[in-house]
Design a protein around this motif. Structure first.
Motif, PDB file in Angstrom:
ATOM      1  N   ARG A  27       0.822  -1.217   0.000  1.00 48.34           N
ATOM      2  CA  ARG A  27       0.000   0.000   0.000  1.00 48.34           C
ATOM      3  C   ARG A  27       0.857   1.269   0.000  1.00 48.34           C
ATOM      4  N   HIS A  28       2.072   1.175   0.502  1.00 52.90           N
ATOM      5  CA  HIS A  28       2.946   2.346   0.593  1.00 52.90           C
ATOM      6  C   HIS A  28       4.029   2.391  -0.486  1.00 52.90           C
ATOM      7  N   GLU A  29       3.882   1.591  -1.509  1.00 53.97           N
ATOM      8  CA  GLU A  29       4.827   1.673  -2.618  1.00 53.97           C
ATOM      9  C   GLU A  29       4.541   2.919  -3.430  1.00 53.97           C
ATOM     10  N   PRO A  30       5.527   3.579  -3.967  1.00 53.50           N
ATOM     11  CA  PRO A  30       6.939   3.206  -4.000  1.00 53.50           C
ATOM     12  C   PRO A  30       7.765   3.793  -2.856  1.00 53.50           C
ATOM     13  N   ALA A  31       7.147   4.569  -1.987  1.00 57.88           N
ATOM     14  CA  ALA A  31       7.923   5.244  -0.940  1.00 57.88           C
ATOM     15  C   ALA A  31       8.437   4.303   0.142  1.00 57.88           C
ATOM     16  N   GLY A  32       7.683   3.248   0.447  1.00 55.63           N
ATOM     17  CA  GLY A  32       8.064   2.342   1.522  1.00 55.63           C
ATOM     18  C   GLY A  32       7.716   2.931   2.878  1.00 55.63           C
ATOM     19  N   SER A  34       9.233   3.186   7.139  1.00 59.86           N
ATOM     20  CA  SER A  34      10.350   2.944   8.041  1.00 59.86           C
ATOM     21  C   SER A  34      10.062   1.686   8.861  1.00 59.86           C
ATOM     22  N   THR A  35      11.117   1.040   9.283  1.00 62.12           N
ATOM     23  CA  THR A  35      10.959  -0.138  10.132  1.00 62.12           C
ATOM     24  C   THR A  35      10.193   0.219  11.390  1.00 62.12           C
ATOM     25  N   GLY A  36      10.472   1.383  11.953  1.00 63.95           N
ATOM     26  CA  GLY A  36       9.782   1.824  13.159  1.00 63.95           C
ATOM     27  C   GLY A  36       8.281   1.944  12.963  1.00 63.95           C
ATOM     28  N   ALA A  37       7.859   2.472  11.817  1.00 56.59           N
ATOM     29  CA  ALA A  37       6.429   2.600  11.522  1.00 56.59           C
ATOM     30  C   ALA A  37       5.779   1.221  11.397  1.00 56.59           C
ATOM     31  N   LEU A  38       6.481   0.297  10.782  1.00 56.68           N
ATOM     32  CA  LEU A  38       5.950  -1.069  10.659  1.00 56.68           C
ATOM     33  C   LEU A  38       5.827  -1.741  12.021  1.00 56.68           C
ATOM     34  N   VAL A  39       6.837  -1.569  12.844  1.00 56.88           N
ATOM     35  CA  VAL A  39       6.811  -2.153  14.194  1.00 56.88           C
ATOM     36  C   VAL A  39       5.639  -1.570  14.980  1.00 56.88           C
ATOM     37  N   ALA A  40       5.482  -0.255  14.924  1.00 55.16           N
ATOM     38  CA  ALA A  40       4.393   0.395  15.665  1.00 55.16           C
ATOM     39  C   ALA A  40       3.036  -0.107  15.192  1.00 55.16           C
ATOM     40  N   ALA A  41       2.863  -0.262  13.885  1.00 50.06           N
ATOM     41  CA  ALA A  41       1.591  -0.732  13.339  1.00 50.06           C
ATOM     42  C   ALA A  41       1.300  -2.180  13.738  1.00 50.06           C
ATOM     43  N   SER A  42       2.358  -2.960  13.932  1.00 51.27           N
ATOM     44  CA  SER A  42       2.178  -4.375  14.253  1.00 51.27           C
ATOM     45  C   SER A  42       1.787  -4.604  15.710  1.00 51.27           C
ATOM     46  N   GLY A  43       2.211  -3.691  16.585  1.00 54.16           N
ATOM     47  CA  GLY A  43       1.957  -3.880  18.013  1.00 54.16           C
ATOM     48  C   GLY A  43       2.889  -4.877  18.675  1.00 54.16           C
ATOM     49  N   LEU A  44       3.892  -5.327  17.936  1.00 53.20           N
ATOM     50  CA  LEU A  44       4.851  -6.294  18.464  1.00 53.20           C
ATOM     51  C   LEU A  44       6.106  -5.575  18.942  1.00 53.20           C
ATOM     52  N   SER A  45       6.940  -6.301  19.654  1.00 56.94           N
ATOM     53  CA  SER A  45       8.235  -5.747  20.039  1.00 56.94           C
ATOM     54  C   SER A  45       9.129  -5.679  18.808  1.00 56.94           C
ATOM     55  N   GLN A  46      10.141  -4.834  18.882  1.00 56.62           N
ATOM     56  CA  GLN A  46      11.087  -4.676  17.777  1.00 56.62           C
ATOM     57  C   GLN A  46      11.733  -6.012  17.412  1.00 56.62           C
ATOM     58  N   SER A  47      12.164  -6.763  18.427  1.00 52.91           N
ATOM     59  CA  SER A  47      12.865  -8.024  18.139  1.00 52.91           C
ATOM     60  C   SER A  47      11.935  -9.058  17.514  1.00 52.91           C
ATOM     61  N   THR A  48      10.713  -9.135  17.987  1.00 55.03           N
ATOM     62  CA  THR A  48       9.760 -10.095  17.415  1.00 55.03           C
ATOM     63  C   THR A  48       9.437  -9.724  15.978  1.00 55.03           C
ATOM     64  N   ARG A  69      19.141   8.194   8.667  1.00 53.19           N
ATOM     65  CA  ARG A  69      19.290   7.306   9.826  1.00 53.19           C
ATOM     66  C   ARG A  69      18.208   6.233   9.890  1.00 53.19           C
ATOM     67  N   GLN A  70      17.326   6.204   8.904  1.00 58.20           N
ATOM     68  CA  GLN A  70      16.232   5.240   8.927  1.00 58.20           C
ATOM     69  C   GLN A  70      16.449   4.110   7.940  1.00 58.20           C
ATOM     70  N   GLN A  71      15.921   2.960   8.309  1.00 55.70           N
ATOM     71  CA  GLN A  71      15.838   1.832   7.391  1.00 55.70           C
ATOM     72  C   GLN A  71      14.430   1.875   6.813  1.00 55.70           C
ATOM     73  N   ILE A  72      14.339   1.990   5.505  1.00 58.13           N
ATOM     74  CA  ILE A  72      13.049   2.007   4.831  1.00 58.13           C
ATOM     75  C   ILE A  72      12.820   0.633   4.215  1.00 58.13           C
ATOM     76  N   GLN A  73      11.694   0.053   4.551  1.00 61.14           N
ATOM     77  CA  GLN A  73      11.329  -1.255   4.033  1.00 61.14           C
ATOM     78  C   GLN A  73      10.416  -1.061   2.830  1.00 61.14           C
ATOM     79  N   ARG A  74      10.655  -1.848   1.797  1.00 58.04           N
ATOM     80  CA  ARG A  74       9.839  -1.763   0.587  1.00 58.04           C
ATOM     81  C   ARG A  74       9.418  -3.146   0.159  1.00 58.04           C
ATOM     82  N   ALA A  75       8.189  -3.233  -0.325  1.00 62.31           N
ATOM     83  CA  ALA A  75       7.693  -4.487  -0.884  1.00 62.31           C
ATOM     84  C   ALA A  75       8.342  -4.695  -2.249  1.00 62.31           C
ATOM     85  N   SER A  76       8.703  -5.921  -2.536  1.00 59.45           N
ATOM     86  CA  SER A  76       9.248  -6.240  -3.854  1.00 59.45           C
ATOM     87  C   SER A  76       8.075  -6.575  -4.772  1.00 59.45           C
TER      88      SER A  76
END
Length: 110
Positions: A27-32, A34-48, A69-76
């Motif tokens: 849904r967020h392609e092509p911008a991707g 951040s890992t932090g945004a994905l973690v927050a949306a998941s409700g899980l801990s960072q490590s999980t 300073r951010q890691q941006i995750q993108r769907a392939s």
């Protein structure tokens, strides 16, 4: 796409957390995102969540790129397309009457 690669992608998507993360990234392609945004949306801990993200990355469904300073995750989207094509070609085996409605549904949604 070969069978092993397809199985890895399907297995990666066969978990609710990973499927939702992948859908969110699509849904967020092509911008991707951040890992932090994905973690927050998941409700899980960072490590999980990182464990789930690693499974998606190993299957070639997610890539990471550093932006500042951010890691941006993108769907392939390329891998998603190859997986969908693999399934359609393999399952339909050239029978247009089987895959025609699928192609029409995909064309109508976009």
């Amino acid at each position: 796409m070969d069978t092993e690669t397809a199985l890895a992608a399907l297995a990666a998507l066969a978990h609710p957390t990973r499927l939702e993360a992948f859908r969110e990234l699509v849904r967020h392609e092509p911008a991707g995102l951040s890992t932090g945004a994905l973690v927050a949306a998941s409700g899980l801990s960072q490590s999980t969540f990182s464990t789930h993200l690693a499974v998606l990355a190993r299957a070639g469904l997610v890539t990471a790129e550093k932006r500042g300073r951010q890691q941006i995750q993108r769907a392939s989207i390329d891998t998603l397309g190859r997986l969908m094509t693999f399934l359609a070609r393999d399952c339909c085996q050239g029978r247009a009457e089987l895959c025609g409605p699928l192609v029409a549904d995909l064309a109508a949604c976009c």
